[in-house]
Write a protein that holds these residues in place. Structure first.
Motif, PDB file in Angstrom:
ATOM      1  N   LYS A  36      -4.913 -15.268   6.227  1.00 11.64           N
ATOM      2  CA  LYS A  36      -5.863 -14.306   6.802  1.00 11.64           C
ATOM      3  C   LYS A  36      -5.163 -13.389   7.800  1.00 11.64           C
ATOM      4  CE  LYS A  36      -7.538 -17.549  10.368  1.00 11.64           C
ATOM      5  NZ  LYS A  36      -8.734 -18.224  10.925  1.00 11.64           N
ATOM      6  N   GLU A  37      -4.168 -13.921   8.509  1.00  8.10           N
ATOM      7  CA  GLU A  37      -3.422 -13.091   9.452  1.00  8.10           C
ATOM      8  C   GLU A  37      -2.686 -11.969   8.731  1.00  8.10           C
ATOM      9  OE1 GLU A  37      -4.101 -17.062  11.236  1.00  8.10           O
ATOM     10  OE2 GLU A  37      -3.217 -16.399   9.345  1.00  8.10           O
ATOM     11  N   GLU A  38      -2.100 -12.300   7.591  1.00  5.17           N
ATOM     12  CA  GLU A  38      -1.381 -11.295   6.804  1.00  5.17           C
ATOM     13  C   GLU A  38      -2.312 -10.174   6.361  1.00  5.17           C
ATOM     14  OE1 GLU A  38       0.427 -11.250   2.394  1.00  5.17           O
ATOM     15  OE2 GLU A  38       1.354 -12.748   3.704  1.00  5.17           O
ATOM     16  N   ALA A  39      -3.534 -10.530   6.027  1.00  4.42           N
ATOM     17  CA  ALA A  39      -4.499  -9.512   5.607  1.00  4.42           C
ATOM     18  C   ALA A  39      -4.780  -8.521   6.725  1.00  4.42           C
ATOM     19  CB  ALA A  39      -5.797 -10.183   5.157  1.00  4.42           C
ATOM     20  N   ASP A  55       0.801  -1.215   0.000  1.00  4.89           N
ATOM     21  CA  ASP A  55       0.000   0.000   0.000  1.00  4.89           C
ATOM     22  C   ASP A  55       0.831   1.260   0.000  1.00  4.89           C
ATOM     23  OD1 ASP A  55      -0.426   0.782   3.369  1.00  4.89           O
ATOM     24  OD2 ASP A  55       0.646  -0.960   2.631  1.00  4.89           O
ATOM     25  N   LEU A  56       2.111   1.167  -0.299  1.00  6.44           N
ATOM     26  CA  LEU A  56       2.941   2.354  -0.408  1.00  6.44           C
ATOM     27  C   LEU A  56       3.630   2.349  -1.766  1.00  6.44           C
ATOM     28  CD1 LEU A  56       4.484   2.594   3.136  1.00  6.44           C
ATOM     29  CD2 LEU A  56       2.724   4.029   2.154  1.00  6.44           C
ATOM     30  N   PRO A  57       2.906   2.654  -2.852  1.00  5.59           N
ATOM     31  CA  PRO A  57       3.470   2.597  -4.194  1.00  5.59           C
ATOM     32  C   PRO A  57       4.541   3.651  -4.390  1.00  5.59           C
ATOM     33  CG  PRO A  57       1.313   3.631  -4.233  1.00  5.59           C
ATOM     34  CD  PRO A  57       1.501   3.111  -2.845  1.00  5.59           C
ATOM     35  N   TRP A 106       2.310  -3.585   8.345  1.00  2.00           N
ATOM     36  CA  TRP A 106       3.363  -3.644   7.318  1.00  2.00           C
ATOM     37  C   TRP A 106       3.567  -2.258   6.699  1.00  2.00           C
ATOM     38  CZ3 TRP A 106       4.903  -7.555   9.391  1.00  2.00           C
ATOM     39  CH2 TRP A 106       4.307  -8.811   9.389  1.00  2.00           C
ATOM     40  N   ALA A 107       2.492  -1.506   6.553  1.00  2.00           N
ATOM     41  CA  ALA A 107       2.619  -0.145   6.022  1.00  2.00           C
ATOM     42  C   ALA A 107       3.459   0.717   6.962  1.00  2.00           C
ATOM     43  CB  ALA A 107       1.239   0.476   5.823  1.00  2.00           C
TER      44      ALA A 107
END
Length: 211
Positions: A71-74, A12-14, A80-81
């Motif tokens: 699902k945890e990664e989601a 989410d950080l392009p 992560w961002a």
């Protein structure tokens, strides 16, 4: 994949402006993550399945797995961002100071993004970290990733500083520990003080660690 990408990969950080297709992908990414968080808050990680997340997000399970491996990664998307924000300044570490001071200075600069406690970035980071605190499955996912990410960060710092391996490792481990303590304190304080500031708490944590 570069060492920086290995330290903190975030969808989410392009790097630049998004086209229509990329914006749609990004929106789907956000919707899946938001849905996972909502279901986990209501049912717990163990109580919600990938199928339920996908259905509630309006996508197929196949589409879900195109975006997230688990699902945890989601649910951890905004964490992560956060790590990606921290990684953003590592290319400009000040090699005229100690590795630890260089890392902490870079982290402090990155945390200015979280100065506004009412911002979307802060609210999302709070939300996911409150869930992390309650859910062993999310903490386990973070622990698995932390080994790889710490090793990659050591690699990054080693390429910029001509220091003993032990000094590099200590710089990384201590810097991460101070940051983690500040983040957890901020999450706790924010439950009773909506104006609690992550950058200010991190600055205090740095001072205490130095003392």
């Amino acid at each position: 994949m570069t060492r920086l990408e290995a330290f903190s990969v975030s969808p989410d950080l392009p790097a630049g402006p998004l086209g229509l297709r990329e914006r749609r992908r990004e929106q789907t990414n956000v919707e899946i993550s938001e849905t996972a968080l909502t279901l986990f808050e209501r049912k717990g990680v163990e109580g919600a399945t990938v199928g339920e997340i996908a259905q509630a997000a309006g996508v197929s399970q196949r589409t879900f797995f195109r975006y997230f491996a688990t699902k945890e990664e989601a649910a951890l998307r905004d964490h992560w961002a956060f790590e990606a924000v921290l990684a953003g300044g590592l290319d400009q570490l000040d090699t005229e100071v100690s590795p630890r001071l260089a890392l902490e200075t870079a982290f402090a600069a990155a945390l200015t993004m979280y100065s506004d406690s009412s911002s979307i970035a802060c609210l999302r980071l709070l939300r996911v970290n409150r869930l992390i605190k309650k859910e062993p499955a999310l903490r386990a996912e973070l622990a698995r990733e932390s080994v790889r990410r710490t090793a990659a960060l050591v690699d990054v710092v080693s390429t910029r500083f001509d220091c003993a391996d032990l000094q590099i490792r200590l710089a990384v481990d201590v810097s991460i520990a101070v940051l983690r303590a500040a983040l957890e304190t901020w999450v706790d304080q924010s439950s009773t003080d909506e104006t609690a500031s992550l950058p200010e708490i991190y600055s205090l944590a740095r001072g205490l660690a130095q003392a």
